[in-house]
Design an enzyme around this catalytic site. Structure first.
Site, PDB file in Angstrom:
ATOM      1  N   SER A 177      36.775 -77.734 -27.431  1.00 21.99           N
ATOM      2  CA  SER A 177      36.376 -79.140 -27.271  1.00 21.99           C
ATOM      3  C   SER A 177      37.543 -80.053 -27.624  1.00 21.99           C
ATOM      4  O   SER A 177      38.498 -79.626 -28.298  1.00 21.99           O
ATOM      5  CB  SER A 177      35.174 -79.433 -28.162  1.00 21.99           C
ATOM      6  OG  SER A 177      35.434 -79.084 -29.496  1.00 21.99           O
TER       7      SER A 177
ATOM      8  N   GLU B 177      38.623 -84.144 -28.816  1.00 22.81           N
ATOM      9  CA  GLU B 177      38.113 -85.390 -29.398  1.00 22.81           C
ATOM     10  C   GLU B 177      38.992 -86.573 -29.004  1.00 22.81           C
ATOM     11  O   GLU B 177      40.216 -86.508 -29.089  1.00 22.81           O
ATOM     12  CB  GLU B 177      38.091 -85.250 -30.927  1.00 22.81           C
ATOM     13  CG  GLU B 177      37.633 -86.509 -31.637  1.00 22.81           C
ATOM     14  CD  GLU B 177      37.543 -86.331 -33.143  1.00 22.81           C
ATOM     15  OE1 GLU B 177      36.897 -85.360 -33.609  1.00 22.81           O
ATOM     16  OE2 GLU B 177      38.134 -87.156 -33.861  1.00 22.81           O
TER      17      GLU B 177
ATOM     18  N   ASP C 240      33.767 -93.330 -42.641  1.00 24.34           N
ATOM     19  CA  ASP C 240      34.740 -93.852 -43.599  1.00 24.34           C
ATOM     20  C   ASP C 240      34.542 -95.348 -43.731  1.00 24.34           C
ATOM     21  O   ASP C 240      34.088 -96.002 -42.799  1.00 24.34           O
ATOM     22  CB  ASP C 240      36.164 -93.544 -43.111  1.00 24.34           C
ATOM     23  CG  ASP C 240      36.567 -92.129 -43.472  1.00 24.34           C
ATOM     24  OD1 ASP C 240      36.123 -91.646 -44.532  1.00 24.34           O
ATOM     25  OD2 ASP C 240      37.308 -91.501 -42.695  1.00 24.34           O
TER      26      ASP C 240
ATOM     27  N   PHE D  49      48.531 -88.871 -42.337  1.00 19.85           N
ATOM     28  CA  PHE D  49      47.168 -88.345 -42.162  1.00 19.85           C
ATOM     29  C   PHE D  49      46.802 -87.321 -43.220  1.00 19.85           C
ATOM     30  O   PHE D  49      45.743 -87.377 -43.813  1.00 19.85           O
ATOM     31  CB  PHE D  49      47.082 -87.615 -40.820  1.00 19.85           C
ATOM     32  CG  PHE D  49      46.642 -88.460 -39.690  1.00 19.85           C
ATOM     33  CD1 PHE D  49      46.718 -89.834 -39.745  1.00 19.85           C
ATOM     34  CD2 PHE D  49      46.135 -87.875 -38.543  1.00 19.85           C
ATOM     35  CE1 PHE D  49      46.318 -90.612 -38.680  1.00 19.85           C
ATOM     36  CE2 PHE D  49      45.731 -88.638 -37.473  1.00 19.85           C
ATOM     37  CZ  PHE D  49      45.828 -90.008 -37.544  1.00 19.85           C
TER      38      PHE D  49
ATOM     39  N   HIS E  53      38.252 -77.209 -31.931  1.00 18.39           N
ATOM     40  CA  HIS E  53      38.046 -78.628 -31.601  1.00 18.39           C
ATOM     41  C   HIS E  53      39.412 -79.300 -31.749  1.00 18.39           C
ATOM     42  O   HIS E  53      39.967 -79.330 -32.844  1.00 18.39           O
ATOM     43  CB  HIS E  53      37.034 -79.222 -32.589  1.00 18.39           C
ATOM     44  CG  HIS E  53      36.686 -80.656 -32.342  1.00 18.39           C
ATOM     45  ND1 HIS E  53      35.929 -81.066 -31.272  1.00 18.39           N
ATOM     46  CD2 HIS E  53      36.980 -81.784 -33.041  1.00 18.39           C
ATOM     47  CE1 HIS E  53      35.759 -82.383 -31.324  1.00 18.39           C
ATOM     48  NE2 HIS E  53      36.397 -82.845 -32.378  1.00 18.39           N
TER      49      HIS E  53
HETATM   50  P1  FAD Z   1      28.894 -86.557 -46.257  1.00 17.28           P
HETATM   51  O1  FAD Z   1      28.550 -85.194 -45.826  1.00 17.28           O
HETATM   52  O2  FAD Z   1      27.784 -87.511 -46.543  1.00 17.28           O
HETATM   53  O3  FAD Z   1      29.813 -86.404 -47.571  1.00 17.28           O
HETATM   54  C1  FAD Z   1      30.513 -87.502 -48.114  1.00 17.28           C
HETATM   55  C2  FAD Z   1      30.824 -87.217 -49.581  1.00 17.28           C
HETATM   56  O4  FAD Z   1      29.616 -87.274 -50.346  1.00 17.28           O
HETATM   57  C3  FAD Z   1      31.404 -85.819 -49.841  1.00 17.28           C
HETATM   58  O5  FAD Z   1      32.326 -85.910 -50.896  1.00 17.28           O
HETATM   59  C4  FAD Z   1      30.184 -84.991 -50.254  1.00 17.28           C
HETATM   60  O6  FAD Z   1      30.531 -83.902 -51.097  1.00 17.28           O
HETATM   61  C5  FAD Z   1      29.359 -86.043 -51.002  1.00 17.28           C
HETATM   62  N1  FAD Z   1      27.910 -85.824 -50.916  1.00 17.28           N
HETATM   63  C6  FAD Z   1      27.202 -85.466 -49.834  1.00 17.28           C
HETATM   64  N2  FAD Z   1      25.890 -85.394 -50.141  1.00 17.28           N
HETATM   65  C7  FAD Z   1      25.782 -85.716 -51.453  1.00 17.28           C
HETATM   66  C8  FAD Z   1      24.698 -85.839 -52.379  1.00 17.28           C
HETATM   67  N3  FAD Z   1      23.435 -85.580 -51.986  1.00 17.28           N
HETATM   68  N4  FAD Z   1      24.965 -86.216 -53.662  1.00 17.28           N
HETATM   69  C9  FAD Z   1      26.228 -86.480 -54.070  1.00 17.28           C
HETATM   70  N5  FAD Z   1      27.316 -86.388 -53.228  1.00 17.28           N
HETATM   71  C10 FAD Z   1      27.076 -86.009 -51.959  1.00 17.28           C
HETATM   72  N6  FAD Z   1      34.657 -90.993 -39.483  1.00 17.28           N
HETATM   73  C11 FAD Z   1      34.322 -92.094 -38.736  1.00 17.28           C
HETATM   74  O7  FAD Z   1      34.234 -93.203 -39.297  1.00 17.28           O
HETATM   75  N7  FAD Z   1      34.076 -91.979 -37.385  1.00 17.28           N
HETATM   76  C12 FAD Z   1      34.135 -90.800 -36.730  1.00 17.28           C
HETATM   77  O8  FAD Z   1      33.891 -90.724 -35.535  1.00 17.28           O
HETATM   78  C13 FAD Z   1      34.483 -89.619 -37.486  1.00 17.28           C
HETATM   79  N8  FAD Z   1      34.560 -88.393 -36.902  1.00 17.28           N
HETATM   80  C14 FAD Z   1      34.814 -87.273 -37.660  1.00 17.28           C
HETATM   81  C15 FAD Z   1      34.825 -85.994 -37.058  1.00 17.28           C
HETATM   82  C16 FAD Z   1      35.063 -84.850 -37.808  1.00 17.28           C
HETATM   83  C17 FAD Z   1      35.024 -83.498 -37.122  1.00 17.28           C
HETATM   84  C18 FAD Z   1      35.344 -84.960 -39.206  1.00 17.28           C
HETATM   85  C19 FAD Z   1      35.638 -83.736 -40.020  1.00 17.28           C
HETATM   86  C20 FAD Z   1      35.363 -86.212 -39.815  1.00 17.28           C
HETATM   87  C21 FAD Z   1      35.081 -87.386 -39.063  1.00 17.28           C
HETATM   88  N9  FAD Z   1      35.056 -88.655 -39.644  1.00 17.28           N
HETATM   89  C22 FAD Z   1      34.740 -89.774 -38.891  1.00 17.28           C
HETATM   90  C23 FAD Z   1      35.407 -88.828 -41.061  1.00 17.28           C
HETATM   91  C24 FAD Z   1      34.155 -88.803 -41.980  1.00 17.28           C
HETATM   92  O9  FAD Z   1      33.310 -89.886 -41.655  1.00 17.28           O
HETATM   93  C25 FAD Z   1      34.658 -88.922 -43.409  1.00 17.28           C
HETATM   94  O10 FAD Z   1      35.316 -87.763 -43.800  1.00 17.28           O
HETATM   95  C26 FAD Z   1      33.625 -89.368 -44.437  1.00 17.28           C
HETATM   96  O11 FAD Z   1      34.336 -89.744 -45.620  1.00 17.28           O
HETATM   97  C27 FAD Z   1      32.608 -88.304 -44.830  1.00 17.28           C
HETATM   98  O12 FAD Z   1      31.725 -88.057 -43.831  1.00 17.28           O
HETATM   99  P2  FAD Z   1      30.675 -86.816 -43.938  1.00 17.28           P
HETATM  100  O13 FAD Z   1      29.795 -86.921 -42.758  1.00 17.28           O
HETATM  101  O14 FAD Z   1      31.376 -85.558 -44.181  1.00 17.28           O
HETATM  102  O15 FAD Z   1      29.871 -87.292 -45.270  1.00 17.28           O
END
Ligand code: FAD
Length: 306
Positions: free
Chosen positions: A15, A17, A109, A220, A281
């Site tokens: 895939s 991105e 983020d 990055f 990916h």
């Molecule tokens: P989560 O899984 O919610 O985790 C965030 C943090 O909170 C982690 O440190 C985790 O350990 C902690 N956490 C989770 N659940 C709990 C809980 N219940 N209690 C306490 N702590 C908890 N960002 C964008 O803005 N736009 C995009 O399109 C985008 N695409 C991405 C694509 C990929 C493949 C990846 C790997 C990242 C992408 N990101 C994007 C970045 C991502 O949004 C950031 O890394 C963000 O900081 C965390 O997102 P997450 O979904 O992993 O969050």
């Protein structure tokens, strides 16, 4: 086709991105990249969701075009940033209307200039909450992916907590995982071992970024906490003054890296345990020639098809 379904029938998947371009010139060059990519039949293409949800509409537009005009399976990224449940429900419904049934569910983020993630009024704190909401709304009509971090998410208190939160995302309904970019396979394999040890069994897709610009990659990796192996860094520093040399260094390193990640079971002279990487990916940064070149090499190596 749902990505979850594709993953049941085909390994490895490939895939690409892209992000929604901000200018007309950027849009033209993205469309050209998609035109070149379409004949290679990638398994899916994903479109990011801007920090702050600012270009939400653009993500929707582009992901719909990818599916409609290029006939490539598409996945929209969706984040919790700046969105209430109603906003998110609206995006999910619009994606459904456009025939886009694959969503990468993320926390997101913070927008540029902001330090920490802030929960929007009526919104979600963690990706796991978003995943549960999407599942509730879309049931099994949707395939939902989530992000994972081989070198630990920068905000996590420790690796074990991050892994426990990853498990929560899968329990909430994530069908597959896509990793943050990494350059050191040893770190990825160690992460994969811990993921499987934690009982997480969904397909794991490795996130790969071929280096095309040395200072950009240094910025990055610092931001996301990824390691650049010393040997790669030395090669890149040597090549830095010559963009062609950087290109070839990036392509050859990433092709090698993917080759090792996808090595089939039983094809290892040291008899190490089989890998379970479900696919690659490519983070293209909208510059796809190097990712396309690597994709071609891998397809030849894995299927005999050029
Ligand atoms: P989560 O899984 O919610 O985790 C965030 C943090 O909170 C982690 O440190 C985790 O350990 C902690 N956490 C989770 N659940 C709990 C809980 N219940 N209690 C306490 N702590 C908890 N960002 C964008 O803005 N736009 C995009 O399109 C985008 N695409 C991405 C694509 C990929 C493949 C990846 C790997 C990242 C992408 N990101 C994007 C970045 C991502 O949004 C950031 O890394 C963000 O900081 C965390 O997102 P997450 O979904 O992993 O969050």
């Amino acid at each position: 086709m749902l990505i979850s379904e594709r993953l049941r029938h085909k390994r490895p998947v490939f895939s690409f991105e892209f992000f929604p371009p901000k200018t007309e010139e950027g849009e033209t060059s993205l469309m050209r990249a998609l035109e070149r990519l379409a004949p290679l039949e990638p398994d899916f293409v994903s479109v990011t969701y801007g920090a702050g949800g600012s270009n939400r509409v653009r993500t929707l537009e582009i992901v719909s075009r990818i599916k409609r005009d290029f006939g490539i399976e598409a996945m929209a990224h969706l984040t919790c940033v700046g969105s209430s449940r109603e906003d998110i429900a609206d995006v999910i419904d619009k994606l459904g209307e456009a025939g886009v049934n694959n969503i990468l569910a993320l926390r997101g983020d913070p927008p540029k200039g902001e330090q920490a993630f802030v929960v929007a009024e009526g919104g979600f704190r963690y990706a796991s909450d978003l995943i549960a909401f999407i599942r509730d709304r879309g049931g099994t009509e949707l395939s939902v992916g989530a992000a994972c971090y081989p070198e630990v998410h920068p905000e996590a208190v420790h690796a074990a907590a991050d892994l426990a939160h990853l498990r929560t995302k899968v329990d909430a309904g994530a069908d597959f995982l896509i990793s943050q970019l990494f350059f050191d396979n040893a770190r990825f394999f160690e992460f994969e071992r811990r993921v499987r040890g934690a009982g997480i069994e969904v397909p794991l897709i490795a996130g790969i970024m071929p280096v095309t610009n040395v200072s950009q990659i240094q910025r990055f990796t610092q931001m996301i906490g990824a390691t650049i192996p010393k040997s790669l860094e030395a090669r890149l520093i040597d090549a830095d003054s010559d963009p062609q040399e950087v290109f070839w260094t990036g392509v050859s390193y990433a092709a090698h890296q993917c080759g090792e990640l996808l090595r089939p079971p039983g094809d290892d002279p040291f008899d190490r345990p089989p890998r379970s990487v479900a696919g690659i990916h490519f983070y293209t940064l909208n510059k796809s020639p190097s990712s396309r070149a690597i994709f071609q090499i891998l397809r030849i190596a894995h299927t005999g098809l050029g």
